[in-house]
Design a protein around this motif. Structure first.
Motif: not given
Ligand code: DAT
Ligand code: MG
Length: 150
Positions: A7, A50-51, A74, A119, A128, A131-132
């Motif tokens: 990612y 994300h963080y 992204s 990543s 990730e 998630l994205w």
């Protein structure tokens, strides 16, 4: 051939500074295959998620403020060793430690404006990407494959 994926995200400063094309160009020229991409401005809670691993750090609030200050680009890039190679192509977290020739080494100065995310492990890459890009990525065959891999 490996289908390892990473990612990669161009942060708000990278988008604002017109570096989207430059960063995509480097991944394309390396031989990696783009399998997902979107430009958008996710909500604050999404960026905090994300963080999440960094939530106890003193710089967390500033990091989130910066990351929601504009759209991000992204992307998911695929290819053998894409996670480790992506980290090398981005450069060290602190631009002052980043090698010349890396994206951060060539285009930025401060850690809080380091223009890109990548990543750090295959396991985190898979998390990730989920998630994205919860709807998945686009599978396609590149005509360059036989010229990039033995
Ligand atoms: P990386 O982005 O290289 O994976 P990281 O995951 O440790 O680095 O940190 C995520 C981001 O947080 C990083 O790109 C910039 C910011 N950051 C890290 N360390 C920082 C620091 N000491 N001061 C300010 N921002 C920092
Ligand atoms: Mg990281």
């Amino acid at each position: 051939m490996s289908s390892e994926r990473t990612y990669i995200m161009i942060k708000p400063d990278g988008v604002q500074r017109g570096l989207v094309g430059e960063i995509i160009k480097r991944f394309e020229q390396k031989g990696f295959k783009l399998v997902a991409m979107k430009l958008w401005a996710p909500p604050r809670e999404f960026m905090e998620n994300h963080y999440a691993d960094l939530s106890s750090k003193g710089f967390f609030a500033g990091l989130i403020e910066y990351m929601v200050s504009g759209p991000v680009c992204s992307m998911v890039w695929e290819g053998a060793g894409a996670v480790a190679a992506g980290r090398v192509m981005l450069g060290a977290t602190k631009p002052s430690d980043s090698a010349t020739g890396s994206i951060r080494g060539d285009f930025c100065i401060e850690v809080g404006r380091n223009i890109c995310h990548g990543s750090d492990t295959v396991e985190n890459a898979n998390k990730e990407i989920e998630l994205w890009f919860p709807d998945g990525v686009t599978e396609w065959d590149s005509c360059q494959k036989a010229w990039i891999y033995e």
